[in-house]
Write a protein that holds these residues in place. Structure first.
Motif, mmCIF file in Angstrom:
data_model
loop_
_atom_site.group_PDB
_atom_site.id
_atom_site.type_symbol
_atom_site.label_atom_id
_atom_site.label_comp_id
_atom_site.label_asym_id
_atom_site.label_seq_id
_atom_site.Cartn_x
_atom_site.Cartn_y
_atom_site.Cartn_z
ATOM 1 N N GLN A 13 0.346 -1.099 0.121
ATOM 2 C CA GLN A 13 -0.098 -0.425 -0.346
ATOM 3 C C GLN A 13 0.823 1.256 0.207
ATOM 4 O O GLN A 13 0.656 2.243 -1.076
ATOM 5 N N LYS A 14 2.073 0.798 0.259
ATOM 6 C CA LYS A 14 2.934 2.133 0.521
ATOM 7 C C LYS A 14 3.952 2.639 -0.791
ATOM 8 O O LYS A 14 3.709 3.589 -0.857
ATOM 9 N N VAL A 15 3.628 1.690 -1.219
ATOM 10 C CA VAL A 15 4.220 1.355 -2.282
ATOM 11 C C VAL A 15 3.251 2.657 -3.253
ATOM 12 O O VAL A 15 4.137 3.118 -4.117
ATOM 13 N N VAL A 16 1.814 1.873 -3.876
ATOM 14 C CA VAL A 16 0.999 1.912 -5.092
ATOM 15 C C VAL A 16 1.058 3.903 -4.058
ATOM 16 O O VAL A 16 0.810 4.795 -5.021
ATOM 17 N N LEU A 33 3.283 6.093 -2.572
ATOM 18 C CA LEU A 33 4.547 6.268 -3.927
ATOM 19 C C LEU A 33 4.578 6.813 -4.764
ATOM 20 O O LEU A 33 4.543 8.085 -5.532
ATOM 21 N N GLU A 34 3.853 5.829 -5.182
ATOM 22 C CA GLU A 34 3.659 5.902 -7.295
ATOM 23 C C GLU A 34 2.153 6.956 -7.976
ATOM 24 O O GLU A 34 2.577 7.311 -8.578
ATOM 25 N N THR A 35 1.251 6.882 -6.267
ATOM 26 C CA THR A 35 0.582 7.352 -7.677
ATOM 27 C C THR A 35 0.904 9.283 -7.141
ATOM 28 O O THR A 35 0.009 10.063 -8.014
ATOM 29 N N MET A 36 1.533 9.396 -5.770
ATOM 30 C CA MET A 36 2.277 10.678 -5.302
ATOM 31 C C MET A 36 3.104 11.332 -6.717
ATOM 32 O O MET A 36 3.571 12.387 -6.950
ATOM 33 N N MET A 37 3.555 10.765 -7.397
ATOM 34 C CA MET A 37 4.945 10.588 -7.584
ATOM 35 C C MET A 37 4.542 11.262 -9.198
ATOM 36 O O MET A 37 4.670 11.967 -9.991
ATOM 37 N N ARG A 38 3.343 10.689 -10.194
ATOM 38 C CA ARG A 38 2.692 10.558 -10.234
ATOM 39 C C ARG A 38 1.613 11.879 -11.303
ATOM 40 O O ARG A 38 2.032 12.713 -12.318
ATOM 41 N N SER A 39 1.338 12.665 -9.374
ATOM 42 C CA SER A 39 0.925 13.900 -9.564
ATOM 43 C C SER A 39 1.999 14.750 -9.536
ATOM 44 O O SER A 39 1.595 16.561 -8.956
ATOM 45 N N GLY A 40 3.005 15.044 -9.485
ATOM 46 C CA GLY A 40 4.781 15.446 -9.247
ATOM 47 C C GLY A 40 5.267 15.686 -8.112
ATOM 48 O O GLY A 40 6.184 16.212 -7.556
ATOM 49 N N THR A 41 5.246 14.997 -7.146
ATOM 50 C CA THR A 41 5.074 15.001 -5.882
ATOM 51 C C THR A 41 6.157 13.856 -5.665
ATOM 52 O O THR A 41 6.439 13.481 -6.724
ATOM 53 N N ARG A 42 7.591 14.458 -5.035
ATOM 54 C CA ARG A 42 8.665 14.499 -5.350
ATOM 55 C C ARG A 42 9.395 13.775 -3.612
ATOM 56 O O ARG A 42 8.797 14.995 -2.804
ATOM 57 N N PHE A 43 10.855 12.776 -3.365
ATOM 58 C CA PHE A 43 10.610 12.188 -1.859
ATOM 59 C C PHE A 43 11.900 12.397 -2.026
ATOM 60 O O PHE A 43 12.820 12.099 -2.740
ATOM 61 N N ALA A 44 12.625 12.515 -0.643
ATOM 62 C CA ALA A 44 13.981 11.969 -0.175
ATOM 63 C C ALA A 44 14.240 9.883 -1.124
ATOM 64 O O ALA A 44 13.499 9.583 -0.547
ATOM 65 N N ASP A 45 15.688 9.885 -0.985
ATOM 66 C CA ASP A 45 15.886 9.267 -1.182
ATOM 67 C C ASP A 45 15.556 8.164 -0.065
ATOM 68 O O ASP A 45 15.296 6.792 -0.050
ATOM 69 N N ASN A 51 12.668 1.171 -10.093
ATOM 70 C CA ASN A 51 11.962 2.446 -10.923
ATOM 71 C C ASN A 51 11.441 3.623 -10.544
ATOM 72 O O ASN A 51 12.346 4.559 -10.997
ATOM 73 N N LEU A 52 11.148 4.035 -9.267
ATOM 74 C CA LEU A 52 10.114 5.238 -8.758
ATOM 75 C C LEU A 52 12.023 6.028 -7.951
ATOM 76 O O LEU A 52 12.045 6.987 -8.248
ATOM 77 N N LYS A 53 12.275 5.523 -7.295
ATOM 78 C CA LYS A 53 13.780 6.471 -7.005
ATOM 79 C C LYS A 53 14.753 6.713 -7.973
ATOM 80 O O LYS A 53 14.436 7.621 -8.345
ATOM 81 N N ALA A 54 14.558 6.057 -9.654
ATOM 82 C CA ALA A 54 15.317 6.439 -10.184
ATOM 83 C C ALA A 54 15.118 7.046 -10.639
ATOM 84 O O ALA A 54 14.841 8.735 -11.439
ATOM 85 N N ARG A 55 13.370 7.717 -10.721
ATOM 86 C CA ARG A 55 12.619 8.860 -12.098
ATOM 87 C C ARG A 55 12.329 9.542 -10.933
ATOM 88 O O ARG A 55 12.065 10.655 -11.071
#
Length: 239
Positions: free
Chosen positions: A123-126, A128-140, A186-190
């Protein structure tokens, strides 16, 4: 101490005898026709003890009797005592099956616990992926911590000893964890280079435009044309 009684047959089938069968701390009072065989007696005792005839050993006067031996022919009379023992091989087989079932149940429970943890992490992975699609960036660190938690579940799966269906369930969870770890990579690379994919597409488009423009084909005839002209001039000088 448990005492059970069972009457089998009737007077018309011959004289009846009541015998006492000892099975460990249990005693069974059984009434059967005197002409019964020990094999017949085993079938009667199967209903009383839960032991199948092939799992029983009957001893009379200290000796084990064969299934075809008749009670009255070997001296079994009214109020005689017979000892019932469970066959050692059968007993050992039951213990092995019991241990196997307990081990299988333990494996199922262990896999189920890991599955529950993986479900929470997924659920946490999903998210992260959803928020990144909306333009949110996270710390590594977000990706690293989540990956480590998934790897811990993978280590737990490696320690589970399972057979049959339990092993298949464990394999499914291993693949799930590996899939989520790949997704996080993949999400980390993006997240680190959000424009990497668009740059690649522009580069490819540029190459195709250069190729289709025909600039390369225009340059190639130029050299032979100059060479041809030079050779013609040399022949003119020779003449």
């Amino acid at each position: 101490m448990l005492v059970q009684k069972r009457d089998v047959g009737d007077a018309s089938s011959g004289p009846m005898i009541k015998i006492k069968v000892s099975h460990g701390s249990y005693h069974h009072d059984i009434t059967v026709p005197a002409h019964y065989t020990f094999g017949d007696l085993k079938r009667v005792l199967a209903h009383e003890t839960g032991l199948q005839p092939k799992e029983q050993r009957l001893l009379f006067r200290g000796k084990e009797k064969e299934d075809m031996d008749c009670l009255d022919m070997v001296g079994v009379k009214d109020k005689s005592k017979i000892i019932l023992l469970e066959d050692p091989a059968s007993k050992e087989k039951k213990l092995e099956e019991m241990k196997k079932n307990q081990s299988l149940l333990k494996a199922y429970e262990a896999v189920a616990q890991v599955r529950a943890e993986v479900d929470k992490l997924s659920q946490k992975v999903v998210t992260l992926e959803t928020m990144m699609r909306s333009g949110t960036r996270f710390a590594d660190k977000e990706f690293v911590v989540l990956t480590e938690l998934l790897m811990m579940q993978l280590l737990k799966l490696d320690t589970i000893e399972a057979e049959g269906e339990a092993r298949a369930q464990r394999r499914i969870e291993v693949r799930r964890v590996q899939s989520f770890v790949d997704t996080l990579d993949n999400l980390k690379a993006r997240n680190s280079n959000p424009f990497s994919n668009s740059n690649n597409s522009v580069s490819v488009t540029t190459k195709w435009e250069t190729f289709e423009s025909g600039l390369g084909s225009l340059c190639s005839p130029t050299v032979p044309l100059q060479t041809s002209t030079k050779i013609t001039q040399e022949w003119e000088l020779f003449d």
